[in-house]
Design an enzyme around this catalytic site. Structure first.
Site, PDB file in Angstrom:
ATOM      1  N   GLN A  23      63.890  -4.870  76.412  1.00 55.31           N
ATOM      2  CA  GLN A  23      62.680  -5.634  76.158  1.00 55.31           C
ATOM      3  C   GLN A  23      62.036  -5.060  74.893  1.00 55.31           C
ATOM      4  O   GLN A  23      62.093  -3.854  74.643  1.00 55.31           O
ATOM      5  CB  GLN A  23      61.697  -5.530  77.323  1.00 55.31           C
ATOM      6  CG  GLN A  23      62.133  -6.309  78.579  1.00 55.31           C
ATOM      7  CD  GLN A  23      61.880  -7.797  78.433  1.00 55.31           C
ATOM      8  OE1 GLN A  23      62.620  -8.483  77.742  1.00 55.31           O
ATOM      9  NE2 GLN A  23      60.853  -8.299  79.085  1.00 55.31           N
ATOM     10  N   SER A  24      61.405  -5.922  74.097  1.00 54.44           N
ATOM     11  CA  SER A  24      60.928  -5.484  72.783  1.00 54.44           C
ATOM     12  C   SER A  24      59.770  -4.517  72.868  1.00 54.44           C
ATOM     13  O   SER A  24      59.685  -3.577  72.075  1.00 54.44           O
ATOM     14  CB  SER A  24      60.519  -6.709  71.945  1.00 54.44           C
ATOM     15  OG  SER A  24      61.648  -7.523  71.711  1.00 54.44           O
ATOM     16  N   THR A  25      58.838  -4.686  73.795  1.00 50.38           N
ATOM     17  CA  THR A  25      57.651  -3.841  73.872  1.00 50.38           C
ATOM     18  C   THR A  25      57.399  -3.447  75.320  1.00 50.38           C
ATOM     19  O   THR A  25      57.881  -4.092  76.264  1.00 50.38           O
ATOM     20  CB  THR A  25      56.409  -4.567  73.325  1.00 50.38           C
ATOM     21  OG1 THR A  25      56.143  -5.720  74.127  1.00 50.38           O
ATOM     22  CG2 THR A  25      56.625  -5.000  71.874  1.00 50.38           C
TER      23      THR A  25
END
Length: 683
Positions: A23-25
């Site tokens: 997941q990016s963040t």
């Protein structure tokens, strides 16, 4: 499903299946949990294709990390396992979860093709060894990267539009805050405002960031900051003022009430780090002066930038100035070359134990591997400029003294006001700790004891702040009263004495020069021409003789050589030295009196005939020769000279004599006394 199973071979099942989860963040990890669950659900797809549950390896080290970073430990681990041939299949929810740039994605496809590794996403199963599957996977990677670009462009476009209008909300430097309506205002903390105003005023007075830092350190003043990260994030912290912090404040247009965006350009490096480069003002995205309240005016900000640019030694134009430094060169930073127009540098050499400056124009010579444009000794130039200043300063000495006195008093008041605010802050913190202690339930001793300790600590801090305030105020009063006022009065009544006082630092003397002189153009010819441009536009033209080289400077003057030559007719070297000293003559090197050795050195250097040689050339005889011709002993010759029977002339510093042959040579009698009969056959 049957087509997917047909792509799975026994060789694939013999190896492990690797599920890559990302997941990016961190915010997406906590708020977008559905995507995370869908990625972990791909584990069941691998089991359905024939892999045992224990053979499905999950790599989720990159949860909460952006795909644009280069330090993704999980992705690197996945690539390593595929390269070693341990992976039979790689699983990911979509191509964008595996790689966010085509370079990484196509490198992974190449490795999977070489090791016969399958790739599975939510849409299907692919074999990179087959052309159609590899083409499709390449298109998916390109579309994923294009999608990321479009998203960034939309977000950045809106941000830039707000910035161009001056409405973008950006982090503010210390001393500025947003009000409830998101309008920029000065910090309500009076001590913070006083510290910033004191910094700008000190820089205006000194003209140097380094001198501003030293002024704060000498007064033991601290400067506020609000860290943007770490345990003290967003809190007001007081620290000693540093040089980089001073430059950061002076270069920030926010303090002049201007909105600026795009002052720096950032780009990502191959190792994943971010390189930030300062942009020229013409390349800024937005600049809106007078957008909000500030500590200085925009005109003052522009003046500060010009001063900093002149002071900078690592960049700027060839005609930049530099702040006054410790060296004795009076025109350091002010001398211009009269040939090429660039600013001249300073070189020092030691002469008789003290540093003597030379002004050198060498920038073009260094750039083109040529000789110096001009090299001019600076001692005579500094002397001429100093005399000009003494003439110019005499009528306005009182006015300058009053300005200096007013500046010292103003700086003392500013420092005293800052310390008073520090005491007030300590008192408010002590009152707050007292109120918190009084509001606690006395029965709750655990909390009460902690609050009581905090109250005591605040009281001790208040006492220390008050004691420091009184101590510094007494020191400032004493220093201003005993030292600075005396120097101010000396400046008002006897400026020449102060200028010529050896105790006056070179830096202060050069600061006095800059109060009156804009720059000085130097041109060397038969005479050294000085074009002095004074403050206000007036000019002065001076000419001084060039400084002689050392061999000419210490060469004996011809008139002194002639004088010694005349004296050698009647006197020895020692007697000549005494005569020269009585006449007030002094040696060129050192300025001391003459001795016999000095006269001897001049005589030999200038090839003058010595006293002895002159007497011998005049027919006088040495002692031994006179005794031989008279047929007597040496002691008898000396005795006859003492009785006046023979005439002798001293010819050197040891008292040796040369003798004149007498017209009637005395004859030695039988009793030992000389007779006056003429000797026959005397030679």
């Amino acid at each position: 499903m049957l087509e997917s199973r047909s792509k799975v071979a026994a060789s694939h099942l013999a190896r492990s299946a690797y599920l890559y989860v990302r997941q990016s963040t961190l915010r997406q990890v906590f708020e977008n949990s559905e995507s995370t669950q869908r990625q972990y659900a791909l584990r069941e797809r691998a089991v359905a294709l024939g892999w045992k549950s224990e053979c499905v390896m999950v790599i989720d080290k990159d949860l909460g990390r952006s795909g644009a970073t280069a330090d993704r430990e999980g992705f690197q681990h996945l690539v390593a396992e595929v390269s070693l041939g341990r992976a039979g299949i790689v699983l990911g929810l979509e191509v964008s979860r595996l790689a966010r740039n085509n370079a990484d994605w196509h490198r992974l496809l190449e490795i999977c093709s070489l090791t016969d590794t399958l790739i599975l996403d939510e849409d299907g199963l692919y074999n990179p060894s087959e052309f159609n599957d590899r083409l499709l996977l390449g298109l998916k990677g390109t579309m994923s990267e294009a999608e990321l670009h479009v998203l960034k462009a939309r977000l950045l476009g809106g941000l830039l539009n707000k910035a161009r209008r001056g409405e973008l909300k950006t982090p503010l430097p210390v001393g500025l805050v947003y009000d409830p309506l998101d309008r920029v205002q000065l910090d309500p903390d009076a001590q913070v405002r006083q510290s910033l105003r004191l910094l700008f005023e000190t820089f205006e007075q000194t003209g140097s960031a380094g001198a501003t830092v030293r002024s704060f350190a000498a007064s033991e003043l601290q400067f506020p900051s609000r860290p943007r990260s770490g345990p003290a994030k967003g809190k007001l912290v007081w620290r000693p003022l540093t040089h980089w912090r001073t430059l950061q404040v002076l270069h920030n247009p926010r303090y002049a009430g201007a909105f600026a965006y795009g002052r720096r350009r950032s780009r990502r490096m191959p190792d994943g780090s971010v390189l930030s480069v300062k942009a020229e003002r013409k390349d800024w995205i937005a600049l809106h002066p007078e957008q909000h309240p500030g500590y200085i005016t925009w005109e003052r900000f522009e003046t500060n930038q010009r001063v900093l640019a002149r002071n900078a030694r690592a960049h700027g134009s060839d005609r930049r100035k530099s702040p006054p430094r410790e060296g004795p060169a009076l025109l350091q930073g002010l001398a211009l070359c009269g040939v090429c127009g660039t600013r001249m540098g300073v070189r020092y050499h030691v002469r008789q134990g003290r540093r003597v400056p030379d002004y050198v124009c060498q920038r073009e010579g260094i750039a083109k591997a040529e000789g110096h444009c001009q090299h001019i000794p600076g001692a005579g130039i500094d002397r001429a400029v100093g005399e000009l200043l003494l003439e110019r300063m005499t009528p306005v000495a009182l006015e300058v003294a009053l300005q200096v006195q007013a500046e010292l008093e103003r700086r003392e008041e500013e420092a005293k006001a800052w310390r008073a605010l520090q005491v007030q802050r300590a008192r408010e913190e002590a009152d707050l700790a007292r109120r918190r202690y009084e509001q606690v339930d006395p029965a709750n001793r655990l909390v009460a004891s902690v609050l009581e300790g905090e109250w005591n600590a605040r009281l001790m801090a208040l006492e220390e702040a008050q004691r420091e305030y009184e101590r510094k105020r007494a020191e400032d009063r004493q220093r201003l009263g005993q030292q600075q006022r005396e120097r101010v009065l000396a400046l008002a009544t006897d400026f020449p004495r102060l200028w010529n006082d050896p105790a006056t630092p070179d830096r202060e003397r050069k600061r006095m020069v800059r109060l009156l002189i804009e720059d000085v153009t130097l041109t060397r010819g038969e005479q050294i021409a000085l074009g002095v441009r004074l403050r206000g536009g007036a000019t002065e033209q001076l000419e001084i003789p060039p400084e002689l080289p050392v061999w000419k400077r210490y060469r004996t003057p011809p008139e002194l050589v002639d004088e010694i030559d005349v004296l050698l007719e009647e006197h020895t070297d020692g007697a000549i030295a005494e005569i020269l000293n009585r006449r007030g003559r002094r040696r060129l090197k050192g300025g001391g009196t003459f001795g016999a050795k000095h006269v001897q050195r001049i005589r030999r250097t200038c090839k003058l005939t010595s006293r002895r040689e002159r007497l011998l050339a005049g027919g006088l005889l040495p002692l031994q020769e006179m005794a031989r011709r008279l047929g007597i002993s040496v002691s008898t010759v000396k005795a006859w000279r003492k009785r006046g029977r023979l005439t002798g002339h001293v010819c050197d510093g040891r008292g040796s004599c040369l003798y004149e042959w007498p017209d009637q040579p005395p004859v030695k009698s039988k009793g030992g006394r000389p007779r006056s009969t003429k000797m026959e056959g005397a030679r």
